[in-house]
Design an enzyme around this catalytic site. Structure first.
Site, PDB file in Angstrom:
ATOM      1  N   THR A   1       0.820  -1.207   0.000  1.00  0.00           N
ATOM      2  CA  THR A   1       0.000   0.000   0.000  1.00  0.00           C
ATOM      3  C   THR A   1       0.856   1.259   0.000  1.00  0.00           C
ATOM      4  O   THR A   1       0.483   2.273  -0.576  1.00  0.00           O
ATOM      5  CB  THR A   1      -0.959  -0.006   1.213  1.00  0.00           C
ATOM      6  OG1 THR A   1      -1.805  -1.147   1.106  1.00  0.00           O
ATOM      7  CG2 THR A   1      -1.800   1.249   1.278  1.00  0.00           C
TER       8      THR A   1
ATOM      9  N   SER B   1       1.310  -7.367  -1.229  1.00  0.00           N
ATOM     10  CA  SER B   1       1.842  -8.481  -0.437  1.00  0.00           C
ATOM     11  C   SER B   1       0.953  -9.720  -0.482  1.00  0.00           C
ATOM     12  O   SER B   1       1.432 -10.826  -0.232  1.00  0.00           O
ATOM     13  CB  SER B   1       2.102  -8.050   1.012  1.00  0.00           C
ATOM     14  OG  SER B   1       0.903  -7.850   1.717  1.00  0.00           O
TER      15      SER B   1
ATOM     16  N   THR C   1       1.138  -4.669   4.310  1.00  0.00           N
ATOM     17  CA  THR C   1       0.853  -5.076   5.687  1.00  0.00           C
ATOM     18  C   THR C   1       0.161  -6.435   5.802  1.00  0.00           C
ATOM     19  O   THR C   1       0.220  -7.061   6.858  1.00  0.00           O
ATOM     20  CB  THR C   1      -0.013  -4.013   6.398  1.00  0.00           C
ATOM     21  OG1 THR C   1      -1.247  -3.861   5.699  1.00  0.00           O
ATOM     22  CG2 THR C   1       0.722  -2.683   6.469  1.00  0.00           C
ATOM     23  N   ASP C   2      -0.481  -6.905   4.735  1.00  0.00           N
ATOM     24  CA  ASP C   2      -1.232  -8.160   4.838  1.00  0.00           C
ATOM     25  C   ASP C   2      -0.354  -9.378   5.114  1.00  0.00           C
ATOM     26  O   ASP C   2      -0.784 -10.297   5.814  1.00  0.00           O
ATOM     27  CB  ASP C   2      -2.075  -8.394   3.583  1.00  0.00           C
ATOM     28  CG  ASP C   2      -3.267  -7.462   3.523  1.00  0.00           C
ATOM     29  OD1 ASP C   2      -3.964  -7.312   4.552  1.00  0.00           O
ATOM     30  OD2 ASP C   2      -3.504  -6.865   2.463  1.00  0.00           O
TER      31      ASP C   2
END
Length: 169
Positions: free
Chosen positions: A11, A53, A82-83
């Site tokens: 992101t 990700s 972040t995932d």
């Protein structure tokens, strides 16, 4: 002291396409972010990949591990989606015990203007210079060890998985 920054996408670097209403990757925002943040440390930036990700496979993580192993710097920051950031952090922790590696990202794309990315990048650059060797995640002014962190998707923050009173420096 020099810090290596590896860009993997996420992101952090997404752009919004007004015609299609979708998010996509163009180029990393890292040089602009370092400039806007008035970064005064010696930083080298390398783009390893520009992917979400959720699309990251084992081969991508191996590429990140190999880049960290080949880096002459002992302090490394990795921008990451972040995932699956925790997954990558754990792979790195198993392979690179002698370097200080801090992964960071953003919940809102930097290009949106209201992103947490600039703050997270600054925190990661500070943490990488002060923490002992190990692999960490830096988000929202806190750091977490790779073996004690999870993304709380309900509230959009990273949390320790084991109760602890230790906060960021």
């Amino acid at each position: 002291m020099s810090v290596r920054v590896f860009v993997t996408g996420g992101t952090f670097d997404k752009e919004y396409d007004e015609l299609t209403g979708t998010l996509h990757f163009d180029a990393t925002h890292l040089p602009e972010m370092l400039r806007r943040g008035r970064c005064m440390i010696d930083v080298s930036v390398d783009v390893l990949m520009m992917i979400d990700s959720l699309e990251m496979k084992e081969a991508h993580r191996l590429q990140i591990v190999q880049a960290c192993q080949a880096a002459t710097e002992s302090q490394i920051v990795i921008t990451h989606g972040t995932d699956t950031m925790v997954d990558t952090a754990r792979v790195l922790a198993a392979e690179l015990p002698d370097k200080t590696i801090v992964l960071t990202g953003a919940m809102v794309p930097y290009a949106f203007g209201s992103s947490d990315g600039l703050f997270n990048l600054g925190s990661a650059l500070s943490f990488v210079q002060t923490l002992p060797p190990g692999v960490y995640i830096a988000m929202n002014g806190r750091y977490f060890t790779a073996d004690n962190v999870a993304k709380n998707r309900n509230v959009g923050v990273f949390e320790e998985t084991v109760d602890s009173s230790r906060d960021a420096l």
